[in-house]
Design an enzyme around this catalytic site. Structure first.
Site, PDB file in Angstrom:
ATOM      1  N   HIS A   1      -9.172   0.178  -4.591  1.00  0.00           N
ATOM      2  CA  HIS A   1      -8.144  -0.771  -5.025  1.00  0.00           C
ATOM      3  C   HIS A   1      -7.834  -0.433  -6.490  1.00  0.00           C
ATOM      4  O   HIS A   1      -8.192  -1.172  -7.403  1.00  0.00           O
ATOM      5  CB  HIS A   1      -8.693  -2.190  -4.882  1.00  0.00           C
ATOM      6  CG  HIS A   1      -7.689  -3.292  -4.999  1.00  0.00           C
ATOM      7  ND1 HIS A   1      -6.356  -3.080  -5.316  1.00  0.00           N
ATOM      8  CD2 HIS A   1      -7.829  -4.645  -4.856  1.00  0.00           C
ATOM      9  CE1 HIS A   1      -5.736  -4.253  -5.354  1.00  0.00           C
ATOM     10  NE2 HIS A   1      -6.599  -5.208  -5.087  1.00  0.00           N
TER      11      HIS A   1
ATOM     12  N   ARG B   1      -2.004 -12.387  -4.520  1.00  0.00           N
ATOM     13  CA  ARG B   1      -1.657 -11.938  -5.873  1.00  0.00           C
ATOM     14  C   ARG B   1      -1.231 -10.494  -5.927  1.00  0.00           C
ATOM     15  O   ARG B   1      -0.349 -10.138  -6.706  1.00  0.00           O
ATOM     16  CB  ARG B   1      -2.779 -12.260  -6.861  1.00  0.00           C
ATOM     17  CG  ARG B   1      -4.014 -11.465  -6.742  1.00  0.00           C
ATOM     18  CD  ARG B   1      -5.227 -12.305  -7.032  1.00  0.00           C
ATOM     19  NE  ARG B   1      -5.571 -13.035  -5.843  1.00  0.00           N
ATOM     20  CZ  ARG B   1      -5.894 -14.326  -5.815  1.00  0.00           C
ATOM     21  NH1 ARG B   1      -5.954 -15.018  -6.905  1.00  0.00           N
ATOM     22  NH2 ARG B   1      -6.175 -14.896  -4.680  1.00  0.00           N
ATOM     23  N   THR B   2      -1.834  -9.630  -5.136  1.00  0.00           N
ATOM     24  CA  THR B   2      -1.516  -8.209  -5.302  1.00  0.00           C
ATOM     25  C   THR B   2      -0.069  -7.923  -4.907  1.00  0.00           C
ATOM     26  O   THR B   2       0.663  -7.237  -5.617  1.00  0.00           O
ATOM     27  CB  THR B   2      -2.500  -7.340  -4.498  1.00  0.00           C
ATOM     28  OG1 THR B   2      -3.829  -7.674  -4.900  1.00  0.00           O
ATOM     29  CG2 THR B   2      -2.263  -5.869  -4.758  1.00  0.00           C
TER      30      THR B   2
ATOM     31  N   LYS C   1       4.974  -5.114  18.577  1.00  0.00           N
ATOM     32  CA  LYS C   1       5.488  -4.505  19.810  1.00  0.00           C
ATOM     33  C   LYS C   1       4.831  -3.154  20.061  1.00  0.00           C
ATOM     34  O   LYS C   1       5.252  -2.399  20.930  1.00  0.00           O
ATOM     35  CB  LYS C   1       7.009  -4.307  19.707  1.00  0.00           C
ATOM     36  CG  LYS C   1       7.794  -5.586  19.487  1.00  0.00           C
ATOM     37  CD  LYS C   1       9.287  -5.299  19.375  1.00  0.00           C
ATOM     38  CE  LYS C   1      10.061  -6.530  18.918  1.00  0.00           C
ATOM     39  NZ  LYS C   1      11.408  -6.172  18.442  1.00  0.00           N
TER      40      LYS C   1
ATOM     41  N   ARG D   1      -1.185  -1.658   1.541  1.00  0.00           N
ATOM     42  CA  ARG D   1      -2.500  -2.274   1.744  1.00  0.00           C
ATOM     43  C   ARG D   1      -2.799  -2.244   3.234  1.00  0.00           C
ATOM     44  O   ARG D   1      -1.933  -2.582   4.051  1.00  0.00           O
ATOM     45  CB  ARG D   1      -2.526  -3.715   1.236  1.00  0.00           C
ATOM     46  CG  ARG D   1      -3.783  -4.464   1.701  1.00  0.00           C
ATOM     47  CD  ARG D   1      -3.974  -5.803   1.060  1.00  0.00           C
ATOM     48  NE  ARG D   1      -4.354  -5.665  -0.348  1.00  0.00           N
ATOM     49  CZ  ARG D   1      -4.878  -6.650  -1.070  1.00  0.00           C
ATOM     50  NH1 ARG D   1      -5.074  -7.832  -0.533  1.00  0.00           N
ATOM     51  NH2 ARG D   1      -5.189  -6.459  -2.331  1.00  0.00           N
TER      52      ARG D   1
END
Ligand code: NCD
Length: 305
Positions: free
Chosen positions: A132, A54-55, A82, A104
C-alpha cells in the site's frame, strides 16, 4: 518511475522527492481555491475492487486538486457481477480514455497484472495483505513533519503485521529514510519472512514503549483472520493496545499514528485517538498531498503555478 506498485526497493532520494512535492501540495491545499491546473485534460480512474473510504476519496480529491478528471469503478454495481474478467474490465475502462489507474484489489499482485495489460501508469491502492505504497508515503510525511526528519527516529509498528499491507509498505519507506523500525506483534501475527525486513522484532510492547518516538498502530484485520489467532480482543488490547495507561508512559513528545479505519477500544483507546498527539487526521490530510505528488510525478504534469 512508470508505476507505483511497491515501496520495497524504492530509493531514499525518490521517496524524499515525493515528500518534498507533498509539502508543496499541502501549501496548495491551504489556498482559498485549493487547486492548480497541472493535470488539466488528464483522466484518473480509481478502480477499487475492495472496500475503501479514505483511500479512494483521497485519490479523487488529489486528482481534482490537480484539475484532472476522475472516473471511478465499483465492483458491486459493475459487470463483474455478470462474470466479466479483471482483464476485460480494465481494458474496457482504458479504451474509454484514461491516463492513470489506481487499483485496489483483494488479491496480492493484482495491480502488477493490470500494469502488464494496460498502457498507462498504475498506482497500487492496496493489494491484499501485500503493499500500500501511498499509505507509506503519507505516513512518512506525517512523521517527517513532526520530527523534521526520519533519520534516527524510532518507530514501532504494532499489531497485526501478518495481515497488513500497510506494515509491508511502511517498513521499507521508514527504513529507507533512516528510521529505526521495530515490529511489535504476537508471534502468531508476525509473518515468517519478517526476518528479511529492515526492522527489529519483539512481542513485548511494554519492553520498547518508552524508547519509541512514534507508535504506529495497525488495525486488527478481522476480515483477514487477524482476530482468530487471539483468544479475545480484550486479550489483544491488554497486550498490544494503546491504552491511556500506555499512552501516559510514552516519551512526552512521542506521537501515535493509525492508518484508519480505527477499532476504537481495541488497538487504540478512544481517548488516545482524540488526543492531539494522535496524528490520524494529519495522516488523512497528508494523504491527499502525497497522492497529488504521485499523480504529478507519474503523469509528468507542468507545474506552472
Ligand atoms: C488500510 C488499508 O485498507 O490497507 N486503510 C487505509 O488504506 N487507510 C489499513 C486497514 O484497512 O487496516
Amino acid at each position: 518511475m512508470r508505476h507505483l506498485l511497491s515501496m520495497e526497493g524504492v530509493e531514499r532520494a525518490v521517496i524524499e522527492g515525493l515528500l518534498d512535492d507533498g509539502d508543496e501540495f499541502l501549501e496548495v491545499l491551504d489556498r482559498p481555491i485549493p487547486k492548480v491546473p497541472t493535470l488539466r485534460g488528464k483522466t484518473v480512474a480509481t478502480m477499487f475492487f475492495e472496500p475503501s473510504t479514505r483511500t479512494r476519496l483521497s485519490f479523487e480529491k488529489a486528482a481534482k486538486s490537480l484539475s484532472a478528471d476522475t472516473m471511478s469503478f465499483s465492483p458491486g454495481t459493475s459487470s463483474l457481477s455478470k462474470g466479466e474478467s479483471l482483464k476485460d474490465t480494465v481494458l474496457t475502462i482504458q479504451a474509454m480514455g484514461v491516463d492513470l489507474m489506481v487499483v485496489r484489489h483483494a488479491a496480492t499482485g493484482a495491480p502488477w497484472r493490470v500494469a502488464d495489460w494496460v498502457d498507462v501508469p498504475v498506482v497500487n491502492g492496496g493489494d491484499g495483505a501485500h503493499q500500500h505504497p501511498t499509505q507509506a508515503l503519507l505516513d512518512a510525511l506525517t512523521i517527517r513533519q513532526r520530527f523534521t526528519t526520519l533519520d534516527g527516529v524510532r518507530v514501532g509498528i504494532v499489531g497485526d503485521i501478518r495481515h497488513s499491507r500497510v506494515a509491508r509498505s511502511n517498513v521499507w519507506a521508514f527504513a529507507a529514510l533512516g528510521a529505526e523500525v521495530t515490529l511489535v506483534a504476537p508471534p502468531t501475527l508476525l509473518p515468517l519472512d519478517a526476518t528479511t525486513w529492515p526492522a527489529a522484532t519483539t512481542s513485548d510492547l511494554d519492553d520498547v514503549l518508552t524508547e519509541l518516538d512514534a507508535v504506529y498502530l495497525l488495525r486488527v484485520q478481522k476480515e483477514r483472520g487477524g482476530a482468530s489467532v487471539f483468544p479475545s480482543l480484550a486479550e489483544y488490547t491488554a497486550r498490544f493496545g494503546m491504552t491511556v495507561e500506555r499512552f501516559n508512559r510514552l516519551k512526552p513528545d512521542a506521537v501515535v499514528l493509525h492508518p484508519g479505519p480505527m477499532n476504537r477500544g481495541v488497538e487504540i483507546s478512544a481517548r488516545v485517538a482524540d488526543d492531539p498527539r494522535a496524528l490520524v487526521l494529519d495522516q488523512v490530510r497528508n494523504g491527499v498531498a502525497v497522492r497529488m505528488a504521485v499523480l504529478y510525478q507519474l503523469l509528468g504534469g507542468e507545474r506552472d503555478e
